[in-house]
Design a protein around this motif. Structure first.
Motif, mmCIF file in Angstrom:
data_model
loop_
_atom_site.group_PDB
_atom_site.id
_atom_site.type_symbol
_atom_site.label_atom_id
_atom_site.label_comp_id
_atom_site.label_asym_id
_atom_site.label_seq_id
_atom_site.Cartn_x
_atom_site.Cartn_y
_atom_site.Cartn_z
ATOM 1 N N LYS A 147 0.750 -1.338 0.190
ATOM 2 C CA LYS A 147 0.019 -0.054 0.277
ATOM 3 C C LYS A 147 0.971 1.242 0.433
ATOM 4 C CE LYS A 147 -3.705 -2.300 2.592
ATOM 5 N NZ LYS A 147 -4.889 -2.525 3.474
ATOM 6 N N VAL A 148 1.960 0.814 0.711
ATOM 7 C CA VAL A 148 2.562 2.507 0.373
ATOM 8 C C VAL A 148 3.218 2.936 -0.487
ATOM 9 C CG1 VAL A 148 4.804 3.466 1.662
ATOM 10 C CG2 VAL A 148 3.242 2.299 3.157
ATOM 11 N N LYS A 149 3.644 1.949 -1.297
ATOM 12 C CA LYS A 149 3.953 1.951 -3.036
ATOM 13 C C LYS A 149 3.889 2.313 -3.723
ATOM 14 C CE LYS A 149 7.992 -1.692 -2.595
ATOM 15 N NZ LYS A 149 7.819 -3.524 -3.251
ATOM 16 N N VAL A 150 1.966 1.747 -4.054
ATOM 17 C CA VAL A 150 1.429 2.428 -3.972
ATOM 18 C C VAL A 150 0.321 3.835 -3.987
ATOM 19 C CG1 VAL A 150 -1.439 2.379 -5.106
ATOM 20 C CG2 VAL A 150 -0.536 0.289 -4.456
ATOM 21 N N LEU A 151 0.984 4.428 -2.747
ATOM 22 C CA LEU A 151 0.548 5.309 -2.670
ATOM 23 C C LEU A 151 1.487 6.376 -2.566
ATOM 24 C CD1 LEU A 151 -1.473 7.362 -0.668
ATOM 25 C CD2 LEU A 151 -0.494 6.491 1.174
ATOM 26 N N GLY A 152 2.664 6.153 -2.556
ATOM 27 C CA GLY A 152 3.833 6.894 -2.661
ATOM 28 C C GLY A 152 3.667 8.021 -1.805
ATOM 29 N N SER A 153 3.698 9.683 -1.518
ATOM 30 C CA SER A 153 3.751 10.233 0.214
ATOM 31 C C SER A 153 2.732 9.049 0.749
ATOM 32 C CB SER A 153 3.331 11.547 -0.608
ATOM 33 O OG SER A 153 1.993 11.418 -1.161
ATOM 34 N N ARG A 154 2.977 10.196 2.196
ATOM 35 C CA ARG A 154 2.453 9.459 3.526
ATOM 36 C C ARG A 154 2.636 10.392 4.143
ATOM 37 N NH1 ARG A 154 7.094 6.896 2.531
ATOM 38 N NH2 ARG A 154 7.634 7.512 4.942
ATOM 39 N N THR A 155 1.110 11.424 4.238
ATOM 40 C CA THR A 155 1.076 12.015 5.152
ATOM 41 C C THR A 155 0.292 10.822 6.701
ATOM 42 O OG1 THR A 155 -1.613 12.040 5.252
ATOM 43 C CG2 THR A 155 0.491 14.292 3.928
ATOM 44 N N PRO A 156 0.885 12.258 8.435
ATOM 45 C CA PRO A 156 0.315 11.516 9.152
ATOM 46 C C PRO A 156 -0.733 10.873 8.906
ATOM 47 C CG PRO A 156 1.447 13.566 9.733
ATOM 48 C CD PRO A 156 1.962 13.454 7.583
ATOM 49 N N GLU A 157 -2.167 11.791 8.346
ATOM 50 C CA GLU A 157 -3.217 11.100 8.242
ATOM 51 C C GLU A 157 -3.021 9.869 7.164
ATOM 52 O OE1 GLU A 157 -2.243 14.301 7.627
ATOM 53 O OE2 GLU A 157 -3.102 15.229 9.473
ATOM 54 N N GLU A 158 -2.590 9.568 6.416
ATOM 55 C CA GLU A 158 -2.609 8.498 5.282
ATOM 56 C C GLU A 158 -2.224 7.366 6.256
ATOM 57 O OE1 GLU A 158 -2.276 10.496 1.431
ATOM 58 O OE2 GLU A 158 -0.313 10.111 1.867
ATOM 59 N N VAL A 159 -1.393 7.904 7.146
ATOM 60 C CA VAL A 159 -0.160 6.620 7.628
ATOM 61 C C VAL A 159 -1.387 5.558 8.717
ATOM 62 C CG1 VAL A 159 1.535 5.826 9.219
ATOM 63 C CG2 VAL A 159 1.807 7.718 7.385
ATOM 64 N N ARG A 160 -2.302 7.024 9.192
ATOM 65 C CA ARG A 160 -2.863 6.333 10.001
ATOM 66 C C ARG A 160 -3.734 5.417 10.011
ATOM 67 N NH1 ARG A 160 -7.219 7.579 13.222
ATOM 68 N NH2 ARG A 160 -7.042 7.061 15.325
ATOM 69 N N ASP A 161 -4.387 6.071 8.656
ATOM 70 C CA ASP A 161 -5.625 5.343 7.439
ATOM 71 C C ASP A 161 -5.386 3.986 7.621
ATOM 72 O OD1 ASP A 161 -7.711 7.352 8.520
ATOM 73 O OD2 ASP A 161 -7.115 8.215 6.427
ATOM 74 N N LEU A 162 -3.777 3.428 6.996
ATOM 75 C CA LEU A 162 -3.768 2.663 6.852
ATOM 76 C C LEU A 162 -3.059 1.449 7.217
ATOM 77 C CD1 LEU A 162 -0.693 3.902 3.739
ATOM 78 C CD2 LEU A 162 -2.568 2.252 3.563
#
Length: 390
Positions: A147-162
């Protein structure tokens, strides 16, 4: 007349007169004997003479002022526990504090600028340390990497949701976590509580009764742990608080007979649910485990057992899992109660025990208070973990 005889008669009469005078003369009063030790003056040996006031007091009937018959102790006031709905949410702050290291570690690692192989290994180690289990930890890391590879950039909110999505997927949101306490026509629902001594089994039984009473159910408790009189006493204390009767027998009685009578009492009373607390069997003793199976079979002569809840201590880790496997072989466990979850950062045990047994966690204990047992809500649990990491 013979003067000699006459003189003798006169002498005898005189003696009689003088002797009579001495006989009717009053005796000198003697001082009363000194009382012996332990008796008052004027009392006979071994007795106590009451003072006039005391004697009068004894003759009067008992009254409220003195000597009144003591009143029987008042029955304990029956409590009204809070309903089960929202309990885990109310306890969320306590859960968040205990899981702080777990949540904080994962979020900080996933938020790093660069996630190389070493970082992913550290994430996996964090999961394993939290008792998620090797297989589950590996699956979580693999899914997150993709999922991190697909997402690319990672904001704190995105990391938490993942992370939230992945943990929920591993815990499962589609399992039936209901404790089955609905009565059938003519018979109560029956819940057996099993587990090793020290896990909080009897306390959990009492707290579960509070949960059900708080939801408007009537409950009968069966004290089938006849090897410990203290367990039955403890159960009576819990039952007394919420007005739930307890069926018990003398220490050493047949546990199966106690369970049978508890179910009979529940049916006679029209109770909704019977909860049977069993002895804390050592999982290494086959004979005792067989006896636990007998308790279940005897109950089922009257009515099916609706739930068999295995109480596990969240702090025991792998040892708790070994216990779970043995119990599952004997009585077909249908749900897990995880106690002392607030006392450990190893909340991942929920994922591991469900994966190993295929049985859902239904209840969690989050403290020593009477209302600290809560129905398990996966979303509230995961949110508490990630809240602890913020």
């Amino acid at each position: 007349m013979d003067y000699t005889i006459f003189a003798v008669i006169i002498f005898v009469v005189a003696l009689l007169v003088v002797g009579g005078a001495f006989l009717i003369r009053p005796r000198r009063s003697e001082a009363p004997p000194k009382p012996r030790p332990g008796e008052r003056e004027g009392g006979a040996a071994g007795t106590t003479t009451a003072e006039p006031e005391e004697a009068e007091e004894r003759e009067r009937p008992l009254d409220a002022a003195k000597g009144a018959t003591p009143e029987a102790p008042a029955a304990p006031e029956v409590e009204t526990p809070p309903p089960s709905a929202g309990r885990l949410v109310r306890l969320r702050a306590r859960l968040a504090r205990s899981q702080n290291a777990f949540g904080q570690g994962l979020l900080s690692l996933l938020s790093a600028d660069r996630l190389d192989e070493s970082a992913w290994e550290e994430i996996e180690d964090t999961l394993i340390t939290a008792d998620v289990g090797v297989a589950s930890a590996s699956a979580i890391v693999d899914n997150l990497r993709t999922k991190v590879k697909v997402l690319g950039s990672r904001t704190p909110e995105e990391v938490r949701d993942l992370l939230r999505t992945e943990l929920l997927a591993q815990i499962g949101t589609d399992q039936d976590r209901t404790v089955h306490t609905e009565p059938r026509a003519g018979s109560p629902a029956v819940v057996m509580v099993v587990g090793v001594n020290g896990t909080g089994k009897t306390t959990t039984t009492g707290k579960l009764a509070r949960v059900l009473v708080g939801d408007g159910r009537s409950v009968v408790l069966g004290a089938a742990d006849t090897f410990r009189a203290a367990a039955a006493d403890q159960l009576e204390t819990w039952g007394g608080r919420v007005g739930a009767p307890v069926v018990r027998k003398e220490e050493g009685a047949d546990p199966a007979s106690v369970a049978f009578e508890a179910v009979s009492r529940g049916a006679a009373d029209g109770a909704d649910t019977v909860i049977v607390d069993t002895a804390g069997r050592l999982h290494t003793k086959t004979g005792l485990m067989d006896e636990l199976g007998k308790v279940k079979r005897v109950i089922e002569k009257q009515t099916p057992v609706d739930d068999v809840l295995l109480v596990l201590d969240a702090t025991t880790g792998q040892n708790g899992l070994r216990q779970a496997r043995v119990f599952a072989e004997v009585v077909n466990i249908s749900g897990i109660v995880l106690t002392k979850l607030d006392g450990t950062a190893k909340g991942g045990i929920i994922i591991q025990v469900q994966r190993e047994l295929g049985v859902p966690v239904k209840l969690v204990g989050l403290g020593e208070g009477p209302d600290d047992l809560a129905p398990f809500d996966p979303e509230a649990f995961v949110d508490a973990i990630l809240e602890g990491g913020e």
